[in-house]
Each structure stands twice: as structure tokens, then as C-alpha cells.
Design an enzyme around this catalytic site. Structure first.
Site, PDB file in Angstrom:
ATOM      1  N   HIS A   1       0.793  -1.246   0.000  1.00 37.01           N
ATOM      2  CA  HIS A   1       0.000   0.000   0.000  1.00 37.01           C
ATOM      3  C   HIS A   1       0.816   1.282   0.000  1.00 37.01           C
ATOM      4  O   HIS A   1       0.245   2.372   0.014  1.00 37.01           O
ATOM      5  CB  HIS A   1      -0.955   0.022   1.203  1.00 37.01           C
ATOM      6  CG  HIS A   1      -0.270   0.248   2.524  1.00 37.01           C
ATOM      7  ND1 HIS A   1       0.263  -0.767   3.270  1.00 37.01           N
ATOM      8  CD2 HIS A   1      -0.021   1.380   3.213  1.00 37.01           C
ATOM      9  CE1 HIS A   1       0.793  -0.284   4.376  1.00 37.01           C
ATOM     10  NE2 HIS A   1       0.656   1.024   4.370  1.00 37.01           N
TER      11      HIS A   1
HETATM   12  C1  UD1 Z   1      -2.060   5.592   5.866  1.00 35.11           C
HETATM   13  C2  UD1 Z   1      -0.796   6.109   6.561  1.00 35.11           C
HETATM   14  C3  UD1 Z   1       0.283   5.066   6.471  1.00 35.11           C
HETATM   15  C4  UD1 Z   1      -0.182   3.731   6.990  1.00 35.11           C
HETATM   16  C5  UD1 Z   1      -1.492   3.314   6.328  1.00 35.11           C
HETATM   17  C6  UD1 Z   1      -2.028   2.090   7.012  1.00 35.11           C
HETATM   18  C7  UD1 Z   1      -0.387   8.538   6.468  1.00 35.11           C
HETATM   19  C8  UD1 Z   1       0.325   9.627   5.752  1.00 35.11           C
HETATM   20  N1  UD1 Z   1      -0.324   7.312   5.889  1.00 35.11           N
HETATM   21  O1  UD1 Z   1      -1.729   5.377   4.504  1.00 35.11           O
HETATM   22  O2  UD1 Z   1       1.391   5.494   7.260  1.00 35.11           O
HETATM   23  O3  UD1 Z   1       0.795   2.769   6.697  1.00 35.11           O
HETATM   24  O4  UD1 Z   1      -2.445   4.379   6.475  1.00 35.11           O
HETATM   25  O5  UD1 Z   1      -2.953   1.421   6.238  1.00 35.11           O
HETATM   26  O6  UD1 Z   1      -0.971   8.780   7.479  1.00 35.11           O
HETATM   27  N2  UD1 Z   1      -9.075   4.853   1.361  1.00 35.11           N
HETATM   28  C9  UD1 Z   1     -10.318   4.326   1.199  1.00 35.11           C
HETATM   29  N3  UD1 Z   1     -10.978   3.916   2.319  1.00 35.11           N
HETATM   30  C10 UD1 Z   1     -10.470   4.037   3.574  1.00 35.11           C
HETATM   31  C11 UD1 Z   1      -9.220   4.605   3.712  1.00 35.11           C
HETATM   32  C12 UD1 Z   1      -8.522   5.004   2.596  1.00 35.11           C
HETATM   33  O7  UD1 Z   1     -10.813   4.181   0.084  1.00 35.11           O
HETATM   34  O8  UD1 Z   1     -11.146   3.655   4.545  1.00 35.11           O
HETATM   35  C13 UD1 Z   1      -8.333   5.244   0.145  1.00 35.11           C
HETATM   36  C14 UD1 Z   1      -8.570   6.683  -0.295  1.00 35.11           C
HETATM   37  O9  UD1 Z   1      -8.569   6.715  -1.694  1.00 35.11           O
HETATM   38  C15 UD1 Z   1      -7.339   7.392   0.221  1.00 35.11           C
HETATM   39  C16 UD1 Z   1      -6.268   6.320   0.102  1.00 35.11           C
HETATM   40  O10 UD1 Z   1      -6.931   5.102   0.401  1.00 35.11           O
HETATM   41  O11 UD1 Z   1      -7.039   8.527  -0.519  1.00 35.11           O
HETATM   42  C17 UD1 Z   1      -5.119   6.496   1.062  1.00 35.11           C
HETATM   43  O12 UD1 Z   1      -5.570   6.644   2.402  1.00 35.11           O
HETATM   44  P1  UD1 Z   1      -4.659   7.473   3.441  1.00 35.11           P
HETATM   45  O13 UD1 Z   1      -5.170   7.288   4.805  1.00 35.11           O
HETATM   46  O14 UD1 Z   1      -4.445   8.849   2.955  1.00 35.11           O
HETATM   47  O15 UD1 Z   1      -3.247   6.784   3.293  1.00 35.11           O
HETATM   48  P2  UD1 Z   1      -2.854   5.279   3.420  1.00 35.11           P
HETATM   49  O16 UD1 Z   1      -2.170   4.861   2.172  1.00 35.11           O
HETATM   50  O17 UD1 Z   1      -4.012   4.473   3.874  1.00 35.11           O
HETATM   51  N1  UDP Z   2      -3.961  -5.961   8.632  1.00 38.81           N
HETATM   52  C1  UDP Z   2      -5.261  -6.410   8.757  1.00 38.81           C
HETATM   53  N2  UDP Z   2      -5.921  -6.795   7.629  1.00 38.81           N
HETATM   54  C2  UDP Z   2      -5.347  -6.779   6.396  1.00 38.81           C
HETATM   55  C3  UDP Z   2      -4.003  -6.305   6.287  1.00 38.81           C
HETATM   56  C4  UDP Z   2      -3.349  -5.891   7.417  1.00 38.81           C
HETATM   57  O1  UDP Z   2      -5.814  -6.470   9.854  1.00 38.81           O
HETATM   58  O2  UDP Z   2      -5.999  -7.158   5.435  1.00 38.81           O
HETATM   59  C5  UDP Z   2      -3.257  -5.552   9.843  1.00 38.81           C
HETATM   60  C6  UDP Z   2      -1.950  -6.234  10.075  1.00 38.81           C
HETATM   61  O3  UDP Z   2      -2.147  -7.455  10.767  1.00 38.81           O
HETATM   62  C7  UDP Z   2      -1.195  -5.217  10.923  1.00 38.81           C
HETATM   63  C8  UDP Z   2      -1.761  -3.903  10.449  1.00 38.81           C
HETATM   64  O4  UDP Z   2      -2.933  -4.186   9.716  1.00 38.81           O
HETATM   65  O5  UDP Z   2      -1.501  -5.392  12.292  1.00 38.81           O
HETATM   66  C9  UDP Z   2      -0.785  -3.194   9.563  1.00 38.81           C
HETATM   67  O6  UDP Z   2      -1.420  -2.094   8.994  1.00 38.81           O
HETATM   68  P1  UDP Z   2      -0.990  -1.488   7.605  1.00 38.81           P
HETATM   69  O7  UDP Z   2      -0.196  -2.452   6.823  1.00 38.81           O
HETATM   70  O8  UDP Z   2      -2.229  -0.951   6.995  1.00 38.81           O
HETATM   71  O9  UDP Z   2      -0.132  -0.226   8.054  1.00 38.81           O
HETATM   72  P2  UDP Z   2       1.393  -0.051   8.459  1.00 38.81           P
HETATM   73  O10 UDP Z   2       1.727  -1.011   9.539  1.00 38.81           O
HETATM   74  O11 UDP Z   2       2.198  -0.242   7.218  1.00 38.81           O
HETATM   75  O12 UDP Z   2       1.456   1.367   8.896  1.00 38.81           O
END
Ligand code: UD1
Ligand code: UDP
Length: 371
Positions: free
Chosen positions: A218
Site C-alpha cells: 500500500h
Molecule cells: C495511511 C498512513 C500510512 C499507513 C497506512 C495504514 C499517512 C500519511 N499514511 O496510509 O502510514 O501505513 O495508512 O494502512 O498517514 N481509502 C479508502 N478507504 C479508507 C481509507 C482510505 O478508500 O477507509 C483510500 C482513499 O482513496 C485514500 C487512500 O486510500 O485517498 C489512502 O488513504 P490514506 O489514509 O491517505 O493513506 P494510506 O495509504 O491508507
Molecule cells: N492488517 C489487517 N488486515 C489486512 C491487512 C493488514 O488487519 O488485510 C493488519 C496487520 O495485521 C497489521 C496492520 O494491519 O496489524 C498493519 O497495517 P498497515 O499495513 O495498513 O499499516 P502499516 O503497519 O504499514 O502502517
């Protein structure tokens, strides 16, 4: 402490006896924060009042609600519903709403987790309002300032009053930046939850028959450009086992925007984002993990699964020892060979699963009574 220390609010009476109760605000917003919040909430002393603010950074049911439901967590008192936006608007809108709540609730502590925009928003508000900040997962560094998370974690660490770090490396990272006081190596709160999941038989059902690798991707640098995302998907297609791919909404949206059809990758089984225990079960029964997630590198380690991390660097550098985790980025042609390499794991990496309890005690110890 640099600032006037936390005031313990008197909010409960037992007969004529006044009981001091510590008032803690915790900020959650993104998937990994709901997961870190669960063991924290469970470990808090009964004389602590926990107020949870959900910023709404993640909002789809499978990125948010599922965790509160499956883990039976208390519902956040405040749901800000900020949603997806650019970094400035998202962080700024969160701050505006969090500030109102903090002024009203007057907490003794602000607890923030990790490195997301929700983390930074909570920390900045607390710092400006002189509320002591406890940063869980402090001291991590990727040394890559192009990652928004690196900016968020460096800034948060520098305004935190209690730095709760998972490892000695994190202690050293902070020391190099001049942060030496109030740093406590407590281990990693996600390890508490992995141990809890095993002990309570939450890893039971085999989700997928046969031999497979599990995958999650992601990071913006892996998803936001078509060529890069196509290269990753094509490389996963060449794996010598089926790849079960839990697909994050950022990646779902990117594939759709670039017209990348799931059917074009028959070796990859795409699945929706999973609840925590389901995700851990997929990982547990897999032959290895391919990821760019921070949290999942650690979970793979604790479950003794080989991990390939599609990044140029990791904050979790201890996982690279003895080939438990391997970084690859430009050339993804060697995935099968890396998976076949032997590896070793250290049972005590990032603590022993009592991080939540240590943090709970530290919050109490580092607070001073108002009266
Ligand atoms: C965010 C965090 C990242 C973390 C990740 C965990 C920041 C800058 N980034 O990244 O550190 O690793 O969360 O998963 O805080 N979206 C949906 N539905 C949702 C959420 C997001 O469709 O419920 C889509 C939207 O298009 C959005 C994109 O995902 O623009 C990214 O979401 P965002 O929270 O901005 O960043 P992440 O890549 O999820
Ligand atoms: N995770 C989850 N479901 C999924 C993928 C990840 O519950 O389908 C959990 C995973 O076990 C871990 C956390 O999400 O505990 C990690 O989150 P993510 O990878 O979104 O963010 P990051 O750790 O990179 O910030």
C-alpha cells in the site's frame, strides 16, 4: 519532563473518599492504530479514564469498523469523520476538531500511536495546549524523508514527553537527535496482540487451502505510478506459489484508475482487506509474506514467517538479521530464491508481550497529582 506534568483529574467518588483517576485521550484513525489501541485499552489500570478520538482517516468498514467489532473494543467517544484528503487539509482539519475536544476534556495525557497523519495531528494539538504527549512506537526511523510517515514520526518524537520505544536501536536513534530523557524501551505493543491472539485461539481457521504466499502492498511509491504497480503485480505473478493478496483501498483505487484488471494476474488471488484475526490467520498458514507494511514485517517475524519487504529501507532493521526479512525494490526477479533461503528468528525481538502493561504503569508514574 519538560512541561508541567500531567494533572490527575479527580472525577470519581467512592463514598466520601475521592479517587484520583487519570484521564487519557488516545488518537486513532488508521488501520494499524485500531490494532495498537486494543492491547493498550486492555492494559489500562481501572482507575484510568480512556477517551478515544477516531479521526476518520480510515473509514471503510473493512478498514475501521471490523476491528472494533472483532476485538470488541469500546467505541470511540468522538468520531471526527475527516476522511481522505491531501496531507495539509487532512492534518489541519483533524487538528481543528481535536483541539476543541482537548480544551473541553482537559486530559492528563495525550497518547498517540505510530506515524500517520492522525498521530501528528494529535501530537501537535497537545503540544500547543501543554498536554503531555506519550508516543507509542517512538524512535523509529527510515531515514527517508520522502515518506510522510518519517516526517510525522520525527516531529512527533520531538514534541513528546514520554517516548515509548520498541528497541535499543530506537533508543539510539533518539539519542542521535538529542532526545535522551523520558525514553523507555517497553517493547512493541503489536507483539502483545500477536501473543494474545495465539493464547486465545484466534488463529484457528485455515483460510486458504494449499501452499501460498500472503501479500499486502500500500505504500504510495509502490502504488501511485502505473508502471511500478504493474511491475509489482507481474512479479507476484511469477511466484512459485499462489499469492493471496489482501488489497488495501489505496491499491484497489490505483488498479482501477490505471485499468489494471485482476483477471490479468491469474496467480494472484485478490481478497478484500481482512479483519485482524483473519489477516493473522492468513499469515500464519502461509509460506511467507511479501509486503511493504510496517506492522506486518513484525507480525511475520513473530510468527516465524519469511518476509520479503518491497522497500529500499525499513524502520524495523532488526528483522533483517539472519534473513528473516529481506529488502528488495528495483529488481523483484529473485522472490522465489529469497523465500527458499533459510532464516532464523529471535524469540525476544521487540520485547516479551507486556508492552501495554509497562506503558500503563509509566503513564501513572509520570503524572503528578493536581491536588
Ligand atoms: C495511511 C498512513 C500510512 C499507513 C497506512 C495504514 C499517512 C500519511 N499514511 O496510509 O502510514 O501505513 O495508512 O494502512 O498517514 N481509502 C479508502 N478507504 C479508507 C481509507 C482510505 O478508500 O477507509 C483510500 C482513499 O482513496 C485514500 C487512500 O486510500 O485517498 C489512502 O488513504 P490514506 O489514509 O491517505 O493513506 P494510506 O495509504 O491508507
Ligand atoms: N492488517 C489487517 N488486515 C489486512 C491487512 C493488514 O488487519 O488485510 C493488519 C496487520 O495485521 C497489521 C496492520 O494491519 O496489524 C498493519 O497495517 P498497515 O499495513 O495498513 O499499516 P502499516 O503497519 O504499514 O502502517
Amino acid at each position: 519532563m519538560r512541561r508541567e506534568q500531567g494533572r490527575i483529574s479527580i472525577i470519581k467518588r467512592r463514598g466520601n473518599e475521592e479517587v484520583n483517576k487519570l484521564k487519557v485521550i488516545a488518537i486513532v484513525g488508521a488501520r494499524p492504530q485500531f490494532i495498537k489501541h486494543f492491547p493498550f485499552e486492555k492494559s489500562l489500570a481501572s482507575d484510568t479514564e480512556l477517551i478515544t478520538i477516531h479521526t476518520g482517516q480510515h473509514y471503510d468498514d473493512y478498514m475501521s469498523k471490523v476491528f472494533f467489532d472483532q476485538m470488541n473494543m469500546s467505541r470511540p467517544k468522538y468520531m471526527l469523520q475527516i476522511g481522505s484528503r491531501g496531507h495539509g487539509a487532512q492534518t489541519g482539519m483533524m487538528m481543528e476538531e481535536i483541539e476543541k475536544i482537548v480544551l473541553d476534556e482537559k486530559p492528563d495525557w495525550m497518547v498517540v500511536y505510530g506515524d500517520t497523519n492522525s498521530t501528528l495531528a494529535g501530537a501537535l494539538v497537545a503540544a500547543k495546549l501543554h498536554v503531555p504527549i506519550a508516543h507509542i512506537e517512538a524512535g523509529l526511523r527510515s531515514f527517508n524523508k520522502e515518506m510522510p510517515e518519517e516526517v510525522n514520526r520525527v516531529l512527533t518524537d520531538h514534541i513528546s514527553d514520554l517516548l515509548l520505544v520498541p528497541s535499543d536501536v530506537a533508543v539510539q536513534n533518539l539519542a542521535k537527535e538529542g532526545i535522551r530523557n523520558n525514553v523507555h524501551a517497553v517493547g512493541d505493543i503489536m507483539k502483545d496482540l500477536v501473543i494474545y491472539s495465539i493464547d486465545n485461539n484466534h488463529i484457528t481457521a485455515r483460510k486458504q487451502q494449499g501452499d501460498y504466499y500472503y501479500a499486502t502492498i500500500h505504500r504510495p511509491y509502490n502504488t501511485d505510478e502505473k508502471e511500478r504497480l504493474m511491475y509489482i503485480l507481474e512479479s507476484l505473478s511469477q511466484a512459485d506459489k499462489t499469492v493471496m493478496f489482501s488489497i488495501h483501498p489505496r491499491t484497489i483505487n490505483a488498479m482501477s484508475k490505471f485499468g489494471l484488471l485482476r483477471d490479468n494476474y491469474p496467480n494472484i488471488m485478490f481478497i478484500d482487506p481482512q479483519g485482524y484475526f483473519d489477516n493473522l490467520s492468513y499469515l500464519y498458514f502461509s509460506s511467507g509474506l511479501i509486503t511493504d507494511s510496517g506492522g506486518m514485517q513484525k507480525e511475520a517475524y513473530w510468527l516465524k514467517k519469511k518476509c520479503i519487504t518491497i522497500r529500499t529501507e525499513t524502520e524495523w532493521i532488526e528483522t533483517l538479521i539472519d534473513s528473516a526479512n529481506t529488502l528488495v525494490f528495483n529488481d523483484l526477479s529473485g522472490l522465489n530464491d529469497i523465500m527458499a533461503m533459510p532464516a532464523k528468528w529471535n524469540n525476544h525481538l521487540y520485547g516479551d508481550g507486556n508492552c501495554g502493561a509497562l506503558i500503563s504503569s509509566l503513564l501513572l508514574e509520570n503524572s503528578t497529582k493536581r491536588n
